[in-house]
Motif scaffolding. Structure first.
Motif, PDB file in Angstrom:
ATOM      1  N   ARG A  38      11.839   9.034  38.356  1.00 41.87           N
ATOM      2  CA  ARG A  38      10.382   8.970  38.436  1.00 41.87           C
ATOM      3  C   ARG A  38       9.734  10.294  38.058  1.00 41.87           C
ATOM      4  O   ARG A  38       8.672  10.320  37.419  1.00 41.87           O
ATOM      5  CB  ARG A  38       9.987   8.545  39.862  1.00 41.87           C
ATOM      6  CG  ARG A  38       8.522   8.379  40.133  1.00 41.87           C
ATOM      7  CD  ARG A  38       7.839   7.403  39.222  1.00 41.87           C
ATOM      8  NE  ARG A  38       8.421   6.076  39.171  1.00 41.87           N
ATOM      9  CZ  ARG A  38       8.019   5.140  38.336  1.00 41.87           C
ATOM     10  NH1 ARG A  38       7.039   5.400  37.473  1.00 41.87           N
ATOM     11  NH2 ARG A  38       8.597   3.950  38.320  1.00 41.87           N
ATOM     12  N   CYS A  39      10.367  11.409  38.427  1.00 42.87           N
ATOM     13  CA  CYS A  39       9.846  12.740  38.082  1.00 42.87           C
ATOM     14  C   CYS A  39      10.661  13.408  36.983  1.00 42.87           C
ATOM     15  O   CYS A  39      10.583  14.625  36.778  1.00 42.87           O
ATOM     16  CB  CYS A  39       9.800  13.622  39.326  1.00 42.87           C
ATOM     17  SG  CYS A  39       8.618  13.047  40.573  1.00 42.87           S
ATOM     18  N   GLY A  40      11.473  12.614  36.290  1.00 44.96           N
ATOM     19  CA  GLY A  40      12.256  13.144  35.179  1.00 44.96           C
ATOM     20  C   GLY A  40      13.562  13.786  35.589  1.00 44.96           C
ATOM     21  O   GLY A  40      14.228  14.404  34.759  1.00 44.96           O
ATOM     22  N   GLU A  41      13.942  13.649  36.857  1.00 47.04           N
ATOM     23  CA  GLU A  41      15.220  14.171  37.377  1.00 47.04           C
ATOM     24  C   GLU A  41      15.864  13.078  38.218  1.00 47.04           C
ATOM     25  O   GLU A  41      15.216  12.105  38.606  1.00 47.04           O
ATOM     26  CB  GLU A  41      14.991  15.421  38.248  1.00 47.04           C
ATOM     27  CG  GLU A  41      14.175  16.529  37.614  1.00 47.04           C
ATOM     28  CD  GLU A  41      14.912  17.276  36.524  1.00 47.04           C
ATOM     29  OE1 GLU A  41      16.150  17.124  36.440  1.00 47.04           O
ATOM     30  OE2 GLU A  41      14.246  17.994  35.754  1.00 47.04           O
ATOM     31  N   TRP A  42      17.145  13.255  38.541  1.00 43.91           N
ATOM     32  CA  TRP A  42      17.749  12.312  39.476  1.00 43.91           C
ATOM     33  C   TRP A  42      16.991  12.353  40.803  1.00 43.91           C
ATOM     34  O   TRP A  42      16.644  11.326  41.368  1.00 43.91           O
ATOM     35  CB  TRP A  42      19.222  12.644  39.707  1.00 43.91           C
ATOM     36  CG  TRP A  42      20.097  12.318  38.539  1.00 43.91           C
ATOM     37  CD1 TRP A  42      20.756  13.194  37.729  1.00 43.91           C
ATOM     38  CD2 TRP A  42      20.387  11.002  38.019  1.00 43.91           C
ATOM     39  NE1 TRP A  42      21.442  12.521  36.747  1.00 43.91           N
ATOM     40  CE2 TRP A  42      21.235  11.174  36.908  1.00 43.91           C
ATOM     41  CE3 TRP A  42      20.020   9.709  38.399  1.00 43.91           C
ATOM     42  CZ2 TRP A  42      21.718  10.099  36.164  1.00 43.91           C
ATOM     43  CZ3 TRP A  42      20.495   8.634  37.660  1.00 43.91           C
ATOM     44  CH2 TRP A  42      21.325   8.833  36.561  1.00 43.91           C
TER      45      TRP A  42
ATOM     46  N   GLY B 180      19.717   7.485  28.229  1.00 53.04           N
ATOM     47  CA  GLY B 180      18.901   8.701  28.249  1.00 53.04           C
ATOM     48  C   GLY B 180      17.560   8.523  28.934  1.00 53.04           C
ATOM     49  O   GLY B 180      16.541   9.079  28.491  1.00 53.04           O
ATOM     50  N   ILE B 181      17.542   7.796  30.042  1.00 58.22           N
ATOM     51  CA  ILE B 181      16.272   7.457  30.683  1.00 58.22           C
ATOM     52  C   ILE B 181      15.614   8.668  31.339  1.00 58.22           C
ATOM     53  O   ILE B 181      14.383   8.798  31.322  1.00 58.22           O
ATOM     54  CB  ILE B 181      16.471   6.296  31.680  1.00 58.22           C
ATOM     55  CG1 ILE B 181      16.827   5.022  30.898  1.00 58.22           C
ATOM     56  CG2 ILE B 181      15.223   6.068  32.535  1.00 58.22           C
ATOM     57  CD1 ILE B 181      17.192   3.832  31.759  1.00 58.22           C
ATOM     58  N   LEU B 182      16.400   9.584  31.906  1.00 57.57           N
ATOM     59  CA  LEU B 182      15.792  10.789  32.479  1.00 57.57           C
ATOM     60  C   LEU B 182      15.056  11.585  31.412  1.00 57.57           C
ATOM     61  O   LEU B 182      13.924  12.040  31.614  1.00 57.57           O
ATOM     62  CB  LEU B 182      16.850  11.670  33.143  1.00 57.57           C
ATOM     63  CG  LEU B 182      17.557  11.123  34.382  1.00 57.57           C
ATOM     64  CD1 LEU B 182      18.541  12.161  34.911  1.00 57.57           C
ATOM     65  CD2 LEU B 182      16.569  10.738  35.462  1.00 57.57           C
ATOM     66  N   GLU B 183      15.700  11.754  30.267  1.00 57.28           N
ATOM     67  CA  GLU B 183      15.083  12.499  29.166  1.00 57.28           C
ATOM     68  C   GLU B 183      13.826  11.778  28.673  1.00 57.28           C
ATOM     69  O   GLU B 183      12.812  12.408  28.355  1.00 57.28           O
ATOM     70  CB  GLU B 183      16.084  12.668  28.024  1.00 57.28           C
ATOM     71  CG  GLU B 183      17.294  13.535  28.366  1.00 57.28           C
ATOM     72  CD  GLU B 183      18.377  12.788  29.144  1.00 57.28           C
ATOM     73  OE1 GLU B 183      19.372  13.440  29.535  1.00 57.28           O
ATOM     74  OE2 GLU B 183      18.239  11.562  29.365  1.00 57.28           O
ATOM     75  N   HIS B 184      13.918  10.454  28.620  1.00 59.35           N
ATOM     76  CA  HIS B 184      12.765   9.662  28.178  1.00 59.35           C
ATOM     77  C   HIS B 184      11.601   9.808  29.151  1.00 59.35           C
ATOM     78  O   HIS B 184      10.437   9.956  28.729  1.00 59.35           O
ATOM     79  CB  HIS B 184      13.177   8.195  28.055  1.00 59.35           C
ATOM     80  CG  HIS B 184      12.085   7.301  27.544  1.00 59.35           C
ATOM     81  ND1 HIS B 184      11.648   7.333  26.235  1.00 59.35           N
ATOM     82  CD2 HIS B 184      11.325   6.361  28.178  1.00 59.35           C
ATOM     83  CE1 HIS B 184      10.676   6.448  26.067  1.00 59.35           C
ATOM     84  NE2 HIS B 184      10.461   5.848  27.241  1.00 59.35           N
ATOM     85  N   ALA B 185      11.904   9.793  30.457  1.00 60.54           N
ATOM     86  CA  ALA B 185      10.848   9.948  31.461  1.00 60.54           C
ATOM     87  C   ALA B 185      10.160  11.304  31.333  1.00 60.54           C
ATOM     88  O   ALA B 185       8.932  11.409  31.439  1.00 60.54           O
ATOM     89  CB  ALA B 185      11.428   9.769  32.861  1.00 60.54           C
ATOM     90  N   ARG B 186      10.957  12.350  31.111  1.00 57.85           N
ATOM     91  CA  ARG B 186      10.359  13.676  30.929  1.00 57.85           C
ATOM     92  C   ARG B 186       9.480  13.702  29.688  1.00 57.85           C
ATOM     93  O   ARG B 186       8.379  14.273  29.709  1.00 57.85           O
ATOM     94  CB  ARG B 186      11.462  14.736  30.835  1.00 57.85           C
ATOM     95  CG  ARG B 186      12.155  15.013  32.158  1.00 57.85           C
ATOM     96  CD  ARG B 186      12.957  16.298  32.117  1.00 57.85           C
ATOM     97  NE  ARG B 186      14.141  16.213  31.288  1.00 57.85           N
ATOM     98  CZ  ARG B 186      15.351  15.857  31.715  1.00 57.85           C
ATOM     99  NH1 ARG B 186      15.528  15.532  32.989  1.00 57.85           N
ATOM    100  NH2 ARG B 186      16.376  15.828  30.896  1.00 57.85           N
TER     101      ARG B 186
END
Length: 453
Positions: A259-263, A334-340
């Motif tokens: 949600r915030c671009g991190e685990w 790559g969902i964390l990277e996409h969220a960021r």
């Protein structure tokens, strides 16, 4: 013919819902829940076929989007193999889910205690802190939500706790940082951080450090405003906890798992709490799951001493299988990277552009796919578009704004005088831009209530 079938199905669903379902946080006679026929990706649709781009992620839990085929398949495979086994047994997906979560948490973490959701996670985190320290008080923020079970609602700072008071004893309130409406008369982020930490320091002194088991906080405050902590604040809380032997509990039920671009959001600031609570995004709510990730020191407390708590469905195989699949999908896609990227390149800049065009936008804040627009009637006085905890006619301006979003096919998340922009972490850049364009149109409704210069 299809329309007739859809109308008949919708009518039956509405009738059963009205007759037999008690909905949360609602006066039943005042609501008419919309029947949903299906969903996929970032959209859901009703029985008339109207599609809604979801800027709420339901209850900010649909991080991986609707009906992800790999996640659905993982649940099917587990159901065919083993639907349920008691938490007293070892289970392959339970152990793997715990390992994957620990490996992605802060370096000091050691074990996971699984629950069915976020409220139970926070309940158990407080119990662990009290058992670990032998103390009873817990400091909890006013602007917070930690769940609706007896202990979690006592922790909660927003008005939803009022009807349940008096609650669990030992809860002491504090003000967290919120520069836009600073309780500390701060004018800069540095001042807000310093004064918020000093406020905690003073509170610990007058409450007696030797009586305080834990400080609980939402790493990034969720429903109560998407309040991103200023630089230095979380490190300051960590220092106070270390100084006085207090357990630091990071509630990441809403802010975790992309949600915030991190685990976990707290990794954005490089701070290590003693306990992390999670739920929602761990498997996007496909099957109920939550838990507590605990530090090595707290886990060691229960090596020779029984932990006095448990749940029939703790570490449920279907839920854990979905968590394993979700974590693997996050990494493979790559969902964390996409969220960021959505936060830095699309949502953040897009919302700031809206603020330039719409006087009713008092502040934009957030990161990743966790954002809020604070709506006001006067930017200079910062008067909220609707009063605190508004209901009935007093809430009409926000209700009108929300209706304008829904009419145009956007499902918003609104709370008090804010609209939150919290789509699935898998939302495409084009979908996010389409949602922002609808917000642009709907904000003209909020602008109609503006009285400032």
């Amino acid at each position: 013919m299809t329309e007739v079938i859809g109308a008949a199905a919708e009518a039956e669903i509405r009738a059963d819902d009205r007759a037999y379902v008690l909905h949360s946080w609602s006066a039943q006679a005042a609501i008419d829940p919309l029947p949903i026929a299906g969903a996929e990706g970032s959209y859901f649709w009703d029985y008339t076929g109207k599609r809604y781009l979801d800027f709420s992620s339901q209850l900010v839990n649909m991080n991986i989007g609707y009906q992800h085929p790999r996640l659905v398949e993982a649940i099917k495979e587990q159901a065919e193999r083993l639907c349920m086994i008691s938490p007293a047994f070892a289970n392959d997906v339970r152990g793997k889910a715990a390992r994957l979560i620990v490996e992605r948490a802060t370096p000091n973490m050691d074990k996971v205690f699984f629950t069915n959701g976020g409220a139970e996670a926070n309940e158990n985190a407080v119990r662990m802190a009290r058992l670990h320290t032998g103390r009873h008080k817990v400091l909890a923020a006013y602007r917070s939500y930690h769940g609706a079970t007896a202990g979690a609602i006592a922790l909660t700072g927003d008005p939803r706790r009022w009807a349940s008071e008096p609650g669990t004893p030992g809860i002491v309130r504090y003000w967290g940082p919120y520069l836009y409406r600073s309780a500390f008369h701060a004018t800069t982020e540095a001042e807000e951080s310093e004064r918020a930490v000093q406020h905690l320091r003073d509170l610990i002194e007058v409450e007696g450090a030797q009586t305080i088991a834990a400080i609980v906080l939402e790493t990034v405050v969720g429903t109560n405003g998407i309040l991103v902590p200023p630089a230095g604040y979380l490190a300051g809380v960590r220092e106070l906890c270390d100084q006085h032997g207090i357990v630091m509990i990071a509630d990441e039920v809403m802010s975790g798992f992309g949600r915030c671009g991190e685990w976990f959001a707290i990794q954005h600031w490089g701070v290590e709490p003693d306990l992390i609570t999670f739920a929602k995004g761990v498997n996007s709510g496909y099957v109920p799951l939550g838990g507590v990730v605990m530090s090595q020191a707290i886990a060691a407390t229960f090596n020779e001493r029984a932990y006095p708590g448990g749940l029939t469905y703790s570490g449920h195989p279907l839920a854990c299988a979905s968590a394993v699949a979700s974590i693997e999908i996050f990494e493979d896609e790559g969902i964390l990277e996409h969220a960021r990227m959505l936060g830095t390149d699309v949502i953040g800049p897009g919302l700031r552009e809206l603020a330039e065009r719409h006087p009713s936008v008092g502040e934009v804040r957030g990161l990743g796919v966790f954002w809020a627009l604070e709506l006001v009637t006067d930017r200079q006085s910062r008067t909220p578009l609707v009063p605190f905890n508004a209901a009935g006619d007093a809430a009409a301006p926000m209700n009108a704004f929300a209706a304008a979003c829904k009419d145009r096919g956007l499902w918003p998340f609104t709370h008090f005088n804010r609209t939150h922009v919290v789509p699935p972490c898998t939302t495409t850049a084009d979908e996010a831009r389409a949602g922002l364009a609808i917000l642009d149109e709907a904000l003209t409704v909020a602008d109609g209530y503006y009285v400032g210069a």
